[in-house]
Design a protein around this motif. Structure first.
Motif, PDB file in Angstrom:
ATOM      1  N   UNK A 175     -12.549  23.055  40.649  1.00 47.57           N
ATOM      2  CA  UNK A 175     -11.474  22.744  39.697  1.00 47.57           C
ATOM      3  C   UNK A 175     -10.641  21.585  40.235  1.00 47.57           C
ATOM      4  N   UNK A 176     -10.262  21.677  41.513  1.00 45.75           N
ATOM      5  CA  UNK A 176      -9.457  20.616  42.126  1.00 45.75           C
ATOM      6  C   UNK A 176     -10.230  19.311  42.225  1.00 45.75           C
ATOM      7  N   UNK A 177     -11.486  19.401  42.613  1.00 49.43           N
ATOM      8  CA  UNK A 177     -12.302  18.199  42.774  1.00 49.43           C
ATOM      9  C   UNK A 177     -12.438  17.450  41.463  1.00 49.43           C
ATOM     10  N   UNK A 178     -12.678  18.189  40.386  1.00 48.80           N
ATOM     11  CA  UNK A 178     -12.823  17.551  39.073  1.00 48.80           C
ATOM     12  C   UNK A 178     -11.516  16.879  38.660  1.00 48.80           C
ATOM     13  N   UNK A 179     -10.394  17.564  38.881  1.00 50.71           N
ATOM     14  CA  UNK A 179      -9.107  16.942  38.557  1.00 50.71           C
ATOM     15  C   UNK A 179      -8.929  15.650  39.352  1.00 50.71           C
ATOM     16  N   UNK A 180      -9.231  15.707  40.628  1.00 54.19           N
ATOM     17  CA  UNK A 180      -9.093  14.524  41.482  1.00 54.19           C
ATOM     18  C   UNK A 180      -9.975  13.378  40.991  1.00 54.19           C
ATOM     19  N   UNK A 181     -11.212  13.691  40.667  1.00 53.19           N
ATOM     20  CA  UNK A 181     -12.159  12.663  40.230  1.00 53.19           C
ATOM     21  C   UNK A 181     -11.701  12.023  38.915  1.00 53.19           C
ATOM     22  N   UNK A 182     -11.331  12.863  37.942  1.00 53.07           N
ATOM     23  CA  UNK A 182     -10.936  12.327  36.643  1.00 53.07           C
ATOM     24  C   UNK A 182      -9.620  11.570  36.699  1.00 53.07           C
ATOM     25  N   UNK A 183      -8.648  12.093  37.444  1.00 58.05           N
ATOM     26  CA  UNK A 183      -7.369  11.389  37.574  1.00 58.05           C
ATOM     27  C   UNK A 183      -7.586  10.059  38.299  1.00 58.05           C
ATOM     28  N   UNK A 208      -4.482   6.615  24.432  1.00 61.72           N
ATOM     29  CA  UNK A 208      -5.691   6.128  23.768  1.00 61.72           C
ATOM     30  C   UNK A 208      -6.395   5.047  24.584  1.00 61.72           C
ATOM     31  N   UNK A 209      -5.808   4.710  25.736  1.00 63.78           N
ATOM     32  CA  UNK A 209      -6.420   3.710  26.617  1.00 63.78           C
ATOM     33  C   UNK A 209      -7.821   4.153  27.005  1.00 63.78           C
ATOM     34  N   UNK A 210      -8.747   3.216  26.938  1.00 63.81           N
ATOM     35  CA  UNK A 210     -10.129   3.509  27.309  1.00 63.81           C
ATOM     36  C   UNK A 210     -10.295   3.452  28.822  1.00 63.81           C
ATOM     37  N   UNK A 211     -11.097   4.380  29.318  1.00 64.13           N
ATOM     38  CA  UNK A 211     -11.386   4.458  30.743  1.00 64.13           C
ATOM     39  C   UNK A 211     -12.886   4.236  30.916  1.00 64.13           C
ATOM     40  N   UNK A 212     -13.241   3.177  31.593  1.00 64.53           N
ATOM     41  CA  UNK A 212     -14.633   2.891  31.926  1.00 64.53           C
ATOM     42  C   UNK A 212     -14.897   3.495  33.296  1.00 64.53           C
ATOM     43  N   UNK A 213     -15.974   4.262  33.419  1.00 66.04           N
ATOM     44  CA  UNK A 213     -16.254   4.912  34.698  1.00 66.04           C
ATOM     45  C   UNK A 213     -17.748   5.135  34.856  1.00 66.04           C
ATOM     46  N   UNK A 214     -18.111   5.443  36.067  1.00 69.54           N
ATOM     47  CA  UNK A 214     -19.496   5.787  36.396  1.00 69.54           C
ATOM     48  C   UNK A 214     -19.494   7.220  36.898  1.00 69.54           C
ATOM     49  N   UNK A 215     -20.404   8.050  36.366  1.00 71.87           N
ATOM     50  CA  UNK A 215     -20.430   9.445  36.801  1.00 71.87           C
ATOM     51  C   UNK A 215     -21.116   9.577  38.154  1.00 71.87           C
ATOM     52  N   UNK A 216     -21.220  10.814  38.633  1.00 73.90           N
ATOM     53  CA  UNK A 216     -21.773  11.048  39.981  1.00 73.90           C
ATOM     54  C   UNK A 216     -23.258  10.679  40.075  1.00 73.90           C
ATOM     55  N   UNK A 217     -23.926  10.500  38.936  1.00 70.72           N
ATOM     56  CA  UNK A 217     -25.329  10.065  38.947  1.00 70.72           C
ATOM     57  C   UNK A 217     -25.458   8.553  38.761  1.00 70.72           C
ATOM     58  N   UNK A 218     -24.309   7.850  38.705  1.00 69.94           N
ATOM     59  CA  UNK A 218     -24.335   6.401  38.592  1.00 69.94           C
ATOM     60  C   UNK A 218     -24.450   5.870  37.168  1.00 69.94           C
ATOM     61  N   UNK A 219     -24.303   6.730  36.168  1.00 75.02           N
ATOM     62  CA  UNK A 219     -24.414   6.329  34.770  1.00 75.02           C
ATOM     63  C   UNK A 219     -23.030   5.932  34.232  1.00 75.02           C
ATOM     64  N   UNK A 220     -22.951   4.803  33.514  1.00 75.19           N
ATOM     65  CA  UNK A 220     -21.682   4.286  33.001  1.00 75.19           C
ATOM     66  C   UNK A 220     -21.299   4.950  31.681  1.00 75.19           C
TER      67      UNK A 220
END
Length: 149
Positions: free
Chosen positions: A40-48, A90-102
């Motif tokens: 739970x904490x890790x996901x919050x950290x990653x997304x924030x 509504x700001x867009x967030x561009x990110x790459x997931x843990x598998x490297x997919x954008x």
């Protein structure tokens, strides 16, 4: 009153606190409880971190010591408040997931996801606590927001 993100994250923080308090009172628990609480904490950290365009401090399944749970929870709540006070949901967030997919999502979508994610995993923790003979705290938003007439 219509729930707002500050209210929803207040609920999320209260629920996490109550679950942690109960977890810390137990001498022996299934390891899966600690894995899920850490997640739970890790996901919050990653997304924030994604929303703030910073590098995350934790890996998706990194395991934390129970004695650090409250400190991590408090640190993440402060960072979430920074995101919420940052304005444009509504700001867009561009990110790459843990598998490297954008991917691309809005802050609003990510914040909504974080509330659901925490509730889902606390539900799993509650089931594990119950199976261990321990009454879990309430995980229900409405329970925590009811007012007596």
């Amino acid at each position: 009153m219509t729930p707002s993100f500050p209210d929803l994250f207040s609920y999320d923080n209260e629920a996490n606190k109550d679950f942690i308090d109960l977890i810390l009172q137990q001498e022996v628990l299934p390891e899966r409880i600690h894995v899920l609480m850490s997640h739970i904490f890790n996901a919050q950290d990653i997304w924030v971190s994604r929303m703030l365009e910073k590098k995350p401090s934790y890996g998706v399944w990194e395991r934390h010591e129970p004695s650090t749970y409250h400190g991590i929870r408090e640190q993440l709540q402060a960072r979430i408040k920074d995101v919420l006070s940052g304005g444009n949901l509504t700001q867009e967030v561009h990110y790459t997931n843990s598998q490297g997919k954008a991917f691309l999502n809005t802050r609003l979508q990510i914040l909504f996801h974080l509330i659901n994610h925490g509730t889902q995993h606390r539900g799993q923790i509650a089931a594990l606590l119950s199976e261990s003979g321990i009454k879990p705290p309430s995980n229900d938003y409405i329970f925590r927001r009811r007012q007596i007439l």
